[in-house]
Every structure is written in C-alpha cells, then in structure tokens.
Design a protein around this motif. Structure first.
Motif, PDB file in Angstrom:
ATOM      1  N   THR A 291       0.678  -1.184   0.112  1.00  0.00           N
ATOM      2  CA  THR A 291       0.070  -0.069   0.020  1.00  0.00           C
ATOM      3  C   THR A 291       1.037   1.251  -0.046  1.00  0.00           C
TER       4      THR A 291
ATOM      5  N   LEU B 225      -4.686   8.994   0.522  1.00  0.00           N
ATOM      6  CA  LEU B 225      -4.471   7.850   0.093  1.00  0.00           C
ATOM      7  C   LEU B 225      -3.419   6.864   0.903  1.00  0.00           C
ATOM      8  N   CYS B 226      -2.856   7.431   1.799  1.00  0.00           N
ATOM      9  CA  CYS B 226      -2.046   6.565   2.621  1.00  0.00           C
ATOM     10  C   CYS B 226      -2.738   5.253   3.041  1.00  0.00           C
TER      11      CYS B 226
ATOM     12  N   THR C 274      -3.485   3.158   0.892  1.00  0.00           N
ATOM     13  CA  THR C 274      -4.383   2.421   0.023  1.00  0.00           C
ATOM     14  C   THR C 274      -3.510   1.544  -1.015  1.00  0.00           C
TER      15      THR C 274
ATOM     16  N   ARG D 234      -4.910   0.444  -6.562  1.00  0.00           N
ATOM     17  CA  ARG D 234      -6.114   1.167  -6.522  1.00  0.00           C
ATOM     18  C   ARG D 234      -6.003   2.883  -6.654  1.00  0.00           C
ATOM     19  N   ILE D 235      -4.957   3.073  -6.713  1.00  0.00           N
ATOM     20  CA  ILE D 235      -4.519   4.625  -6.321  1.00  0.00           C
ATOM     21  C   ILE D 235      -5.148   5.463  -7.335  1.00  0.00           C
TER      22      ILE D 235
ATOM     23  N   ARG E 128      -9.011   5.589  -7.238  1.00  0.00           N
ATOM     24  CA  ARG E 128      -9.280   6.444  -5.847  1.00  0.00           C
ATOM     25  C   ARG E 128      -9.148   7.832  -6.080  1.00  0.00           C
TER      26      ARG E 128
ATOM     27  N   GLU F 265     -12.524  10.182  -5.564  1.00  0.00           N
ATOM     28  CA  GLU F 265     -12.345  10.998  -4.476  1.00  0.00           C
ATOM     29  C   GLU F 265     -11.850  12.207  -4.527  1.00  0.00           C
TER      30      GLU F 265
END
Lengths: 352, 352
Positions: free
Chosen positions: B134, B186-187, B189, B193-194, B197, B201
DNA sequence: GTTAGCACTCTCACTCATTGAGTGCTAACA
DNA sequence: TGTTAGCACTCAATGAGTGAGAGTGCTAAC
C-alpha cells in the motif's frame, strides 16, 4: 614512413579482411581497379609490410592478415575520418532518439542495444556518477516497526534510498529533528563532503539535543552511509551474444573468455571509466587492453559530456578485425545524441 | 509400470550419463556392483526401456542416453527426494547467508551467482513485485527550474522515483497542496487502486483548489504514473557463460540460442513468473518449455515466500542432462534462505 | 621499377582402412 | 523361464594418404 602505395595496399588489406575474415592474397588485391599493379608487385610490397610488422601470415601459402600494429597504423593514419553512415544506420539512430524517454537509463540501454544490433559487436554504455552533485534533500519515511526508508536526493535529481533500523533509544521526534538539522545545515553541500561537515558542524548540536546521544549517532551513521553509497555502476550492455556470430568467436574458449568478462560489470566499469583520462575517443587494440580476456579484442570508447563535464562513456567491444571507420562514426553520433538526452533529463528540461 | 530392475537400470543410466555426458553401454552398467546382472541381461532390459520411450540411441553402435521422457520419469519417480548436499555446497551456502546484506537485490544477485558457480548451470532469481503493498508516502522534491523528483514509498519500504516537469501554470503552493492531499487521502491505499481512488474521491477537491485545473491534472497524471510504473523486473542472473563449459553447448548455435534468451530479461521474467501457478517446485524438461530456445534445456524453479505469500522465484537453467537431485536440493535450501532474508529486510527487521 | 612465369609450400576436403565400443540374436545353461 | 556366453554385425571416430587450390618467393625479362 610508408610510401603512398604501401599505405593504400595496407588500407585495402584491412578493409578486405574486415569484410571477409579471410586472409587477403596478392591476386585478390591486384583485381582492385584503383590499384594498377600486378600481383607480383603487390607481393613485393606485402613482403615489405610484413617485415615492418604491419602484416602477418597465418601460414606460408595463405594470404596476409593485418597484425595488431597494422590495425593501429590503420586507425592512426588510414581510417577515413568521416565515414558516411549507411542509410539503415541513420534511420535506426533517428528512430532511437525520436522515441521520448523519461530516464537516462532507458536511453542508455537502448543505445547499447542499437550499437550491438547495428554492428554485431557489443555496445556498452557507462552512465557514470554525475560529478559535483550536491545534496538537495534528505528525507526519512518511517515504515512499520523500527524501520524507515532514508531518501537522499541530489541536485541532479538522482535518488538513493535504503531501509534503516531506528535504534531503540531514539524517539521519533529526535529522528525527525535529526533529519531536519541535516537538511537545514547541509543542503547544497557536495555529496562527498557531507560526512566531514557533519562531524565539523553538526555533532555538537546533535549531542545537545538528542536524548540518547550514542544511539542517535548510530542512526546518523546509517544515514550518512546512504549519502556515501556509490551510485550503482550503471553499466548497460547490448546483446553480447551477437558476438557469437563473429568467426573469431566460433572458438568457444575465446567466446567464453570475452563474454565472461562482459558479465563482470565492475571490471567493464573500470575499463570504460579510464576513457575519461584519454580525451575524446580512444581505441584500444588487442594487447593494448590490459585485460587478459580482451587480448584479441578491440575496445573503442568515447565520452559523454554536458558542456565540458564528462558524465559517462559509450563504447563498443568486438574482435580486432573490426569496422573501425564505421564504429567510430556510430560512436560519435550516438554519444552526442545520448549526451543531449542526459542534458535534457538532468538539467531541468531546459532544452525541451 | 516398470519393474524394479528396469527402474534401477534407468536410474543408473541417468546418473551415469549426467556425470559423463557419454552414452552408457551395457558393459559399463554390468560393472556396477549393485546390479548383479550380466551385460546381456541389461541389454535386453535396455531394449525394452527404449521401446517404452525412456531411452534413445544416438546411433546403432553407441550406448543409450535418456530421452526427455526418461528424464521426466527419473524426476517423477527415481530422484532421491533428499540428496545430501556436498560439504562444499553447504559451506558455500553457509558463507553466503552469513554475510549480512542490507538489500534484497544484493542477496538475490549473490544467490544467482552461487547457484551458477556450484552447478555450472545458470542461476536465476526473480524478485517479483511485493504483492499487496500500500502507499506509505508520496513526496515531491523540487529541483532547479521546472523539474522535480516524485518519490513513492510503499508499505514494504520500496521506493520508486522519477523526474517530472512541473507545468507552467501550476504555482509551487498548488504543487505542495496536491501532494499533501494525496498523502492525506490515500495513505494505506493498495498501489493498484490509487488511480481509481484519485478519480473517485480527489478530483473534485483538485478542481476546487487549483488555480489552473487543466495543468494541475496534467501534473497529477505524471505523479500517478510513478505509482503505476511496474517495479523494475528484478531479474538476477548468475554467470550465464559458465554454461559454455557444458559439452552440449560446444555447439555455438545452441549456446547462442540459450544465452540470447537469457539476455532478454523480460522473457526470462515471464518464464519464471509462471512458476507461481504451479505450486512449490516445478521442473520443465526440454519440450515442456514453451520457449523455443529452451528445447534442449531444463528449467527448474521454486518460489520464494514470506509465510504463504509468494514473492519471487529462484531457478536454474541448464541442459536436460542435469544433476536433478542436487539442483533440486540446492534450490530448496537457497530459496528458503533467501525467503528469510527477504522477510528480514522487508518486514520491519522483526527477526533481527 | 614492373611484370610474367615457375617451383614450392601449405591447408583443406576427400577417401579409405582400421579400431573399438556397443548392439542384437542365438544357443546353452540353471 | 530367466540368465548368460558367444559371435557376427554396425557405426563413429581416428589417422594416413592424396589431389586440388590458393598463395608465396624468386628469377629473369621487359
């Protein structure tokens, strides 16, 4: 001092032998239209050239082949200074530099590759350390547990990183303070001077602020190591196995010798790096290479530079029976192209 | 189904041939003490084994050599499950893992190297992408001019970086705000998927805060590319040219074929990566390799893992005439050793 | 100074006989 | 019925012998 006729005979022998890999006989040469002499005359000249050490005979009834001294003379006096590259060469080089690359590594790898495929020798590129870089920023990103990543970014935009362990006695806010102190005091310092400046200027402050001085300086040492870690060698090879197509490498032992040497990146690195000491373009023929494995090979290197600063080396390794003129022309073209790429990527995109 | 006697004859032929690289004759075998039969008896059995497809004859008056099916049978039924490694092997492996390494890459390279030097085949290690990482932190360090370095650190402590150009219309405080927004949102994530997202978002917020939305999203795109850039392949080769010592590679064309394939790291990568789909240890003999260049080679691979998670592959490429038992034992030992190193380096140094 | 001619040398490719390892088959043996 | 000894046969590898071809060096003539 050779006569003009001797020179042209030597040139023809080298050119012919490079093309055919077969010893060149006097009759073959006398067929050349430019040379208006009979086979017998040429034989006499060949005997003289052999006495002078420029030619060799594999056996009595074979033609002559150039000796290493012969190649040397050819390179020094006979090779046409600007060989026109073939249309195919130019096409491939154009395409190469037309594709936009985002990293020097990519471009370097491609250049090595293109050199190999155009020549059937092995292309090598050394992206040496960028000289005179200074510290741009040092960062420390904590991971889970006790570990953290230290990042060192220099003024050329190169990044070095390493995972370190944060000693038990050092609280997180000390860690942060440490990196902050380094950034504040050392930004702009030449990389090689960082450790000494830390000792000279920062140690007292560290001692004053840190809870556990001993543990903190252990961490500091780990951090400093990252700044000192040599840039990875950055040696890029083209398709070395192409050389197995050359007649001289049908002998598996010769082939192994050279390919094994190419496998040892750090040795290749050293050989390439010495180019910088020898000006623009350097041709090392056979025994002129100190390296044992290259006694039957020629290594031609030329340097990459931004302005006056040398930043790397491009070269070709192949048998002494090499297309000297063409390879030199290719190297000149590719090294200047690659220098441009380097400049574009590492100098703030000033030119594009 | 083979009789016990046939099995032991087949085993002996394989063992003998692997050692000597010469076709094995009936007389040679009858000399073995364990086998209490005359040459004639063995000849009859050999004829049967040939009819079954396990043996081949290079020509009428030569001994027998194992066919690919023969090797397959040997690997499946006859290879002793735990060959005792030689003292020398054990010694070298111990030394290897005794030297402290700070990066997986170092250890992987060394393992590939040791595999090559112990076997005279080629060791390969694939340090695959660490799965399920992640985002830990994303940073942007401005350089001179318009360029900046983007750093992406994942939860395993791996760092990706790239120099980007900051578009004209984006002021520095927008740049900073952008990275801050990403870190905040996003930490943690998963890396893959970054991008989605961000679109789901973050876009609205970007649109609201940035002076020049279009230019800012261009920068954002460059940044996202860094997160998506595949981890560099991380294929490590041992000394591939060792294989030139094997009798089957005296033929320069076979040698070139295999060595050229090994040079193409991305193809090697694919072949190794498929190991993950085939359980623990996989032996691909000759034609079982889809790859054209490996039709006369065996590729043995085994996976690296932390706990249950596969994180890489260790393997050996060599001729089909391979010391199967020993190589398998070496691979098991080295892969578990290397898995440990990997675990130690990337799992917060939990074990030391 | 240049060339033609000729004897000489040496490699290469080819042939051929020899050698030796190994087989398949048959008949004898336990 | 399984095992073994013996023998004829096959085939690759080796080495010697041979002729062709390419190339040289030398000499004498132009």
């Amino acid at each position: 001092m050779l006569t003009e006729r001797q020179k042209s005979i030597l040139r023809m022998i080298v050119d012919d032998y490079v093309r055919s890999a077969e010893p060149v006989g006097s009759r073959t040469l006398s067929k050349h239209v430019e040379l208006g002499y009979s086979a017998a005359t040429i034989r006499n000249e060949m005997a003289d050239l052999e006495a002078l050490g420029y030619l060799e005979q594999p056996h009595t009834s074979a033609g002559r082949i150039p000796s290493q001294a012969g190649y040397r003379y050819y390179v020094d006096h006979l090779v046409s200074q600007d060989v026109a590259l073939r249309a195919k060469d130019i096409e491939e080089i154009k395409q190469l530099f037309a594709t936009r690359v985002s990293a020097f590594e990519q471009a370097a790898q491609q250049v090595a590759h293109v050199l190999s495929s155009l020549t059937q020798y092995t292309g090598v590129v050394l992206g040496a350390k960028v000289y005179d870089t200074t510290l741009k920023s040092l960062q420390l990103v904590p991971l889970s547990g006790q570990s953290a990543v230290v990042l060192v970014i220099n003024s050329a935009g190169q990044v070095q990183n390493k995972t370190v362990t944060i000693p038990d006695g050092v609280p997180m806010h000390d860690v942060m303070q440490l990196t902050e102190m380094i950034n504040r005091a050392l930004c702009g310092t030449p990389m090689y001077r960082i450790r000494s400046r830390v000792y000279e200027e920062l140690m007292r402050e560290v001692a004053r602020h840190m809870e556990d001085y001993e543990e903190a300086s252990r961490l500091l040492d780990q951090i400093l190591q990252v700044t000192e870690e040599p840039q990875e060698p950055n040696v890029f090879l083209g398709q070395a196995t192409n050389m197995l197509l050359q007649p001289e490498f049908q002998n598996i032992h010769k082939a192994k010798s050279v390919l094994s040497w190419l496998e040892k990146r750090d040795e290749v690195l050293v050989s390439l790096a010495t180019n910088a000491l020898h000006g623009d373009l350097r041709v090392r023929i056979g025994a002129e290479n100190e390296v044992e494995s290259l006694q039957d090979c020629t290594l031609i290197t030329t340097s990459l530079h931004i302005g006056q600063i040398p930043i790397g080396v491009v070269g070709v390794v192949g048998p002494t029976r090499m297309e000297y003129g063409r390879v030199i022309a290719l190297l000149r073209t590719l090294s200047s192209g690659l220098s441009d790429v380097y400049g574009r990527i590492y100098s703030g995109h000033s030119s594009g």
